[in-house]
Write a protein that holds these residues in place. Structure first.
Motif, PDB file in Angstrom:
ATOM      1  N   SER A  71      18.971  16.213  53.200  1.00 26.81           N
ATOM      2  CA  SER A  71      18.835  15.612  54.511  1.00 26.81           C
ATOM      3  C   SER A  71      19.905  16.158  55.435  1.00 26.81           C
ATOM      4  CB  SER A  71      18.984  14.089  54.406  1.00 26.81           C
ATOM      5  OG  SER A  71      20.319  13.751  54.076  1.00 26.81           O
ATOM      6  N   PHE A  72      19.636  16.061  56.750  1.00 24.90           N
ATOM      7  CA  PHE A  72      20.626  16.527  57.715  1.00 24.90           C
ATOM      8  C   PHE A  72      21.911  15.730  57.590  1.00 24.90           C
ATOM      9  CE2 PHE A  72      22.634  15.951  61.861  1.00 24.90           C
ATOM     10  CZ  PHE A  72      23.072  17.232  62.051  1.00 24.90           C
ATOM     11  N   LYS A  73      21.798  14.425  57.357  1.00 26.10           N
ATOM     12  CA  LYS A  73      23.000  13.614  57.231  1.00 26.10           C
ATOM     13  C   LYS A  73      23.870  14.104  56.087  1.00 26.10           C
ATOM     14  CE  LYS A  73      24.650   8.878  56.683  1.00 26.10           C
ATOM     15  NZ  LYS A  73      24.295   7.457  56.592  1.00 26.10           N
ATOM     16  N   THR A  74      23.253  14.456  54.968  1.00 26.74           N
ATOM     17  CA  THR A  74      24.024  14.963  53.835  1.00 26.74           C
ATOM     18  C   THR A  74      24.684  16.279  54.183  1.00 26.74           C
ATOM     19  OG1 THR A  74      22.577  13.881  52.241  1.00 26.74           O
ATOM     20  CG2 THR A  74      23.884  15.733  51.442  1.00 26.74           C
ATOM     21  N   LEU A  75      23.963  17.179  54.873  1.00 19.70           N
ATOM     22  CA  LEU A  75      24.540  18.458  55.257  1.00 19.70           C
ATOM     23  C   LEU A  75      25.725  18.260  56.176  1.00 19.70           C
ATOM     24  CD1 LEU A  75      21.278  20.473  55.811  1.00 19.70           C
ATOM     25  CD2 LEU A  75      23.048  21.000  54.136  1.00 19.70           C
ATOM     26  N   PHE A  76      25.626  17.306  57.100  1.00 18.47           N
ATOM     27  CA  PHE A  76      26.770  17.044  57.976  1.00 18.47           C
ATOM     28  C   PHE A  76      27.944  16.516  57.178  1.00 18.47           C
ATOM     29  CE2 PHE A  76      29.442  14.290  60.481  1.00 18.47           C
ATOM     30  CZ  PHE A  76      29.741  15.082  61.558  1.00 18.47           C
ATOM     31  N   ALA A  77      27.682  15.617  56.262  1.00 20.50           N
ATOM     32  CA  ALA A  77      28.757  14.997  55.497  1.00 20.50           C
ATOM     33  C   ALA A  77      29.505  16.000  54.649  1.00 20.50           C
ATOM     34  CB  ALA A  77      28.203  13.877  54.613  1.00 20.50           C
ATOM     35  N   ILE A  78      28.854  17.085  54.258  1.00 21.50           N
ATOM     36  CA  ILE A  78      29.559  18.104  53.478  1.00 21.50           C
ATOM     37  C   ILE A  78      30.086  19.219  54.360  1.00 21.50           C
ATOM     38  CG2 ILE A  78      28.243  17.630  51.413  1.00 21.50           C
ATOM     39  CD1 ILE A  78      26.579  20.065  51.960  1.00 21.50           C
ATOM     40  N   ALA A  79      30.038  19.020  55.680  1.00 19.96           N
ATOM     41  CA  ALA A  79      30.475  20.081  56.588  1.00 19.96           C
ATOM     42  C   ALA A  79      31.730  19.730  57.359  1.00 19.96           C
ATOM     43  CB  ALA A  79      29.357  20.411  57.579  1.00 19.96           C
ATOM     44  N   ASN A 136      39.159   5.149  59.904  1.00 24.07           N
ATOM     45  CA  ASN A 136      38.498   5.927  58.855  1.00 24.07           C
ATOM     46  C   ASN A 136      37.082   6.324  59.242  1.00 24.07           C
ATOM     47  OD1 ASN A 136      40.557   4.049  57.009  1.00 24.07           O
ATOM     48  ND2 ASN A 136      40.366   6.179  56.398  1.00 24.07           N
ATOM     49  N   THR A 137      36.891   6.577  60.534  1.00 19.58           N
ATOM     50  CA  THR A 137      35.628   7.160  60.993  1.00 19.58           C
ATOM     51  C   THR A 137      35.921   8.429  61.779  1.00 19.58           C
ATOM     52  OG1 THR A 137      35.569   5.929  63.091  1.00 19.58           O
ATOM     53  CG2 THR A 137      34.530   4.897  61.161  1.00 19.58           C
ATOM     54  N   ILE A 138      35.018   9.376  61.700  1.00 17.05           N
ATOM     55  CA  ILE A 138      35.116  10.633  62.433  1.00 17.05           C
ATOM     56  C   ILE A 138      33.835  10.826  63.227  1.00 17.05           C
ATOM     57  CG2 ILE A 138      35.250  13.141  62.226  1.00 17.05           C
ATOM     58  CD1 ILE A 138      36.839  12.730  59.668  1.00 17.05           C
ATOM     59  N   THR A 139      33.985  11.144  64.508  1.00 24.96           N
ATOM     60  CA  THR A 139      32.846  11.407  65.378  1.00 24.96           C
ATOM     61  C   THR A 139      32.879  12.869  65.804  1.00 24.96           C
ATOM     62  OG1 THR A 139      32.811   9.142  66.199  1.00 24.96           O
ATOM     63  CG2 THR A 139      31.676  10.807  67.525  1.00 24.96           C
ATOM     64  N   GLN A 140      31.767  13.554  65.623  1.00 26.77           N
ATOM     65  CA  GLN A 140      31.648  14.946  66.041  1.00 26.77           C
ATOM     66  C   GLN A 140      30.552  15.082  67.081  1.00 26.77           C
ATOM     67  OE1 GLN A 140      32.029  18.386  63.374  1.00 26.77           O
ATOM     68  NE2 GLN A 140      29.909  18.855  63.850  1.00 26.77           N
ATOM     69  N   THR A 141      30.856  15.824  68.145  1.00 20.87           N
ATOM     70  CA  THR A 141      29.876  16.169  69.164  1.00 20.87           C
ATOM     71  C   THR A 141      29.564  17.653  69.018  1.00 20.87           C
ATOM     72  OG1 THR A 141      30.742  14.484  70.661  1.00 20.87           O
ATOM     73  CG2 THR A 141      29.347  16.211  71.620  1.00 20.87           C
ATOM     74  N   TYR A 142      28.317  17.966  68.717  1.00 20.43           N
ATOM     75  CA  TYR A 142      27.948  19.333  68.360  1.00 20.43           C
ATOM     76  C   TYR A 142      27.877  20.255  69.569  1.00 20.43           C
ATOM     77  CZ  TYR A 142      26.568  17.462  63.824  1.00 20.43           C
ATOM     78  OH  TYR A 142      26.569  16.861  62.606  1.00 20.43           O
ATOM     79  N   GLU A 143      28.471  21.435  69.405  1.00 23.56           N
ATOM     80  CA  GLU A 143      28.266  22.536  70.346  1.00 23.56           C
ATOM     81  C   GLU A 143      27.337  23.578  69.752  1.00 23.56           C
ATOM     82  OE1 GLU A 143      31.855  24.315  71.752  1.00 23.56           O
ATOM     83  OE2 GLU A 143      32.219  22.699  73.187  1.00 23.56           O
ATOM     84  N   TYR A 161      34.680   7.689  56.006  1.00 25.89           N
ATOM     85  CA  TYR A 161      35.200   8.440  54.874  1.00 25.89           C
ATOM     86  C   TYR A 161      36.376   7.699  54.241  1.00 25.89           C
ATOM     87  CZ  TYR A 161      39.042   9.836  57.928  1.00 25.89           C
ATOM     88  OH  TYR A 161      40.118   9.833  58.771  1.00 25.89           O
ATOM     89  N   THR A 162      36.702   8.076  53.008  1.00 23.79           N
ATOM     90  CA  THR A 162      37.881   7.580  52.317  1.00 23.79           C
ATOM     91  C   THR A 162      38.630   8.758  51.719  1.00 23.79           C
ATOM     92  OG1 THR A 162      36.632   7.254  50.272  1.00 23.79           O
ATOM     93  CG2 THR A 162      36.843   5.349  51.762  1.00 23.79           C
ATOM     94  N   ILE A 163      39.936   8.579  51.525  1.00 25.61           N
ATOM     95  CA  ILE A 163      40.788   9.644  51.014  1.00 25.61           C
ATOM     96  C   ILE A 163      41.613   9.133  49.851  1.00 25.61           C
ATOM     97  CG2 ILE A 163      42.699  11.207  51.552  1.00 25.61           C
ATOM     98  CD1 ILE A 163      41.723  11.058  54.485  1.00 25.61           C
ATOM     99  N   GLU A 164      41.652   9.913  48.764  1.00 23.29           N
ATOM    100  CA  GLU A 164      42.517   9.632  47.631  1.00 23.29           C
ATOM    101  C   GLU A 164      43.256  10.915  47.284  1.00 23.29           C
ATOM    102  OE1 GLU A 164      40.309   7.989  44.411  1.00 23.29           O
ATOM    103  OE2 GLU A 164      39.550   6.298  45.581  1.00 23.29           O
ATOM    104  N   GLY A 165      44.554  10.948  47.538  1.00 26.31           N
ATOM    105  CA  GLY A 165      45.313  12.177  47.332  1.00 26.31           C
ATOM    106  C   GLY A 165      44.831  13.269  48.257  1.00 26.31           C
ATOM    107  N   ASP A 166      44.472  14.421  47.686  1.00 29.07           N
ATOM    108  CA  ASP A 166      43.980  15.548  48.468  1.00 29.07           C
ATOM    109  C   ASP A 166      42.461  15.574  48.563  1.00 29.07           C
ATOM    110  OD1 ASP A 166      46.460  16.654  49.033  1.00 29.07           O
ATOM    111  OD2 ASP A 166      46.510  17.796  47.171  1.00 29.07           O
ATOM    112  N   ILE A 167      41.812  14.508  48.127  1.00 33.62           N
ATOM    113  CA  ILE A 167      40.355  14.491  48.035  1.00 33.62           C
ATOM    114  C   ILE A 167      39.761  13.563  49.092  1.00 33.62           C
ATOM    115  CG2 ILE A 167      38.377  13.986  46.567  1.00 33.62           C
ATOM    116  CD1 ILE A 167      40.031  16.440  45.730  1.00 33.62           C
ATOM    117  N   LYS A 176      31.043   8.267  52.849  1.00 35.20           N
ATOM    118  CA  LYS A 176      30.195   7.161  52.431  1.00 35.20           C
ATOM    119  C   LYS A 176      28.750   7.656  52.317  1.00 35.20           C
ATOM    120  CE  LYS A 176      28.952   2.402  53.632  1.00 35.20           C
ATOM    121  NZ  LYS A 176      29.156   1.298  54.604  1.00 35.20           N
ATOM    122  N   GLY A 177      28.128   7.403  51.159  1.00 42.23           N
ATOM    123  CA  GLY A 177      26.746   7.785  50.955  1.00 42.23           C
ATOM    124  C   GLY A 177      26.555   9.175  50.395  1.00 42.23           C
TER     125      GLY A 177
END
Length: 246
Positions: free
Chosen positions: A3-11, A80-87, A104-110, A114-115
Motif C-alpha cells: 500500500s502507499f501508506k506502507t511505502l511512505f512509512a518505510i521512506a 512523536n508525529t511527523i508530517t510531510q508535504t510532498y514535492e 512513530y516510536t524510537i528505541e535506541g537507534d531504531i 505505527k502499523g
C-alpha cells in the motif's frame, strides 16, 4: 504491491533519542536506512536524508542496483508525529502538494512506524561533511560570469546529510520527475567527492566516483570540475532557506 501508506512509512528516517522527547528539526537531521523484501522477492535498500527542513528518500534493488522510487518534500515534527508535504513522489504523483502525518516510536537507534513492522537504522546525525543542507540549483558560470537560473516550478534539489547526498529533478506543479541519483560523499581540503550508489537514468554509473572543487560563498555552494560526461562545469547551489526568505 504494498500500500502507499506502507511505502511512505518505510521512506522516512530514524533517531537516537528518548521517545518521550519533543522532536526538533536539529535533532532529526541526518541520514537513515532500511531494507525490505519486495513482493517479487527482491531485496530493496532505502536511504532517507533529512536536512535543511527537507527530506528525500530513494530506493534501489540490491541485486542489480536498479532504481525503484523516490519521494520527499518539506517536513515538520510535533512530538512523536511527523508530517510531510510532498514535492515529488514517483510512487504516486497525485500526492504532490498533499501532506500526510504518521506516528512513530524510537528505541535506541531504531525507529518504527505505527502499523508497519519495518525499522530504520541511523547512518549519520548530519555531521561529518561541510555541505549538510538542502540546496536548489540557481546558476552556472558561462564565459567567466555567473548566469542565474530563475526559481520556477521546475526544480533541481540536492540534499545532503553528513555523509550522504541525493539530487532530484522534478516539477512541483505537474509532479513530473526527470531523474535522481545519490550515494555517499566527502568534503576534504576543498575537494567534494561523490560515490554513486544509484542513478535513475543509467545504472551503469553506479560505482563511479566524481571529484570536484567546492567553496561556500555567502552560504551558496560553488561547485566546479568535470561532469560525468567529461565536460567542464561550474554550478551554484543556494540553500533553500535563503531562497524562501526572499
Amino acid at each position: 504491491m504494498k500500500s502507499f501508506k506502507t511505502l511512505f512509512a518505510i521512506a522516512l528516517f530514524g533517531l537516537n533519542i528518548p521517545t518521550e522527547s519533543i522532536i526538533s528539526s536539529e535533532a532529526l537531521n541526518g541520514a537513515w536506512e532500511t531494507n525490505f523484501t519486495n513482493d517479487d522477492g527482491r531485496e530493496v535498500h532505502v536511504v532517507a536524508i533529512l536536512s535543511g527542513g527537507y527530506v528525500s528518500s530513494a530506493a534501489h534493488y540490491t541485486d542489480d542496483n536498479s532504481f525503484l522510487y523516490t519521494m520527499g518534500g518539506a517536513w515538520k515534527a510535533d512530538g512523536n508525529t511527523i508530517t510531510q508535504t510532498y514535492e515529488f513522489n514517483t510512487q504516486n504523483v497525485e500526492m504532490v502538494g498533499e501532506s500526510e502525518t504518521y506516528e512513530y516510536t524510537i528505541e535506541g537507534d531504531i525507529l518504527s512506524f505505527k502499523g508497519d513492522d519495518r525499522v530504520w537504522k541511523r547512518i549519520d546525525n548530519g555531521t561529518g561533511g561541510d555541505l549538510a543542507n538542502a540546496f536548489l540549483f540557481t546558476g552556472r558560470q558561462q564565459n567567466g560570469e555567473i548566469v542565474a537560473r530563475a526559481i520556477t516550478a521546475r526544480k533541481t534539489m540536492k540534499i545532503l546529510s553528513g555523509t550522504r547526498f541525493q539530487w532530484i529533478a522534478y516539477n512541483v506543479d505537474t509532479g513530473d520527475f526527470s531523474g535522481t541519483g545519490g550515494g555517499t560523499y566527502t568534503t576534504i581540503n576543498g575537494k567534494y567527492t561523490e560515490n554513486i550508489e544509484f542513478f535513475s537514468r543509467d545504472v551503469n554509473r553506479v560505482g563511479a566516483s566524481l571529484q570536484f572543487d567546492y567553496k561556500l560563498v555567502d552560504k551558496a555552494w560553488h561547485h566546479s570540475g568535470l561532469s560525468s560526461t567529461g565536460n567542464p562545469i561550474y554550478e551554484v547551489w543556494t540553500p533553500r532557506e535563503i531562497i524562501e526568505k526572499k
